[in-house]
Design an enzyme around this catalytic site. Sequence first.
Site: not given
Length: 206
Positions: A11, A86, A60, A156
């Site tokens: 991202h 993440e 995100r 992530h």
Amino acid sequence: MGMSTLVLLRHGQSLWNLENRFTGWTDVPLTEAGRDGARKSALLLADLHFDVAYTSQLSRARETLEIVLAEIGQSPPTIPDAALNERHYGELQGLDKAETARRVGADLLYAWRRSWDVTPPGGESLAETAQRALPFFERAIREDLRRGKNVLVVAHGNSLRAIVMMLDGLGPRAIEDVEIGFDTSIVYEIDRAGAVHSKHVRPAPE
């Protein structure tokens, strides 16, 4: 043997990335620079066609995916799943990274951030992140690749590191040195049997 394309894209910059804070599962939006980076990274993917896209449940990554697909004019089915989130940074989430390094020491902070099996307080190690990301990859993403589909995964740094470790056959020591920058794409060509035939990196544009 037919080939499928798998693209792993990190991202764009989020607000807490800008502020040098541990983010983890905290749902922090992209900055304007992050949105711009996503638009630029899309230009590097415009030559590819995607049949399906996966992302995490964090905004995100989801927003980065939305920007990329809008820029390249494609609308494949998109599947968000927390397995691609993440790593959870536990008690570190929201803390300033430089301040934390001064408090606990650079070596311990490095181990928390980069090592395979050292767990930050109340959080996940990379090994534990892999324990949720890789079964999902095998069950969902790998199956799409076997069917000849081209797949885009927007996630992530650490969930993608776990996938790269598996695809590249890396060991716990080697994965420490793997860094995936914001808006960086890793492009794999994979056959129907799951073997990787090629890999190249498309770094984030300046």
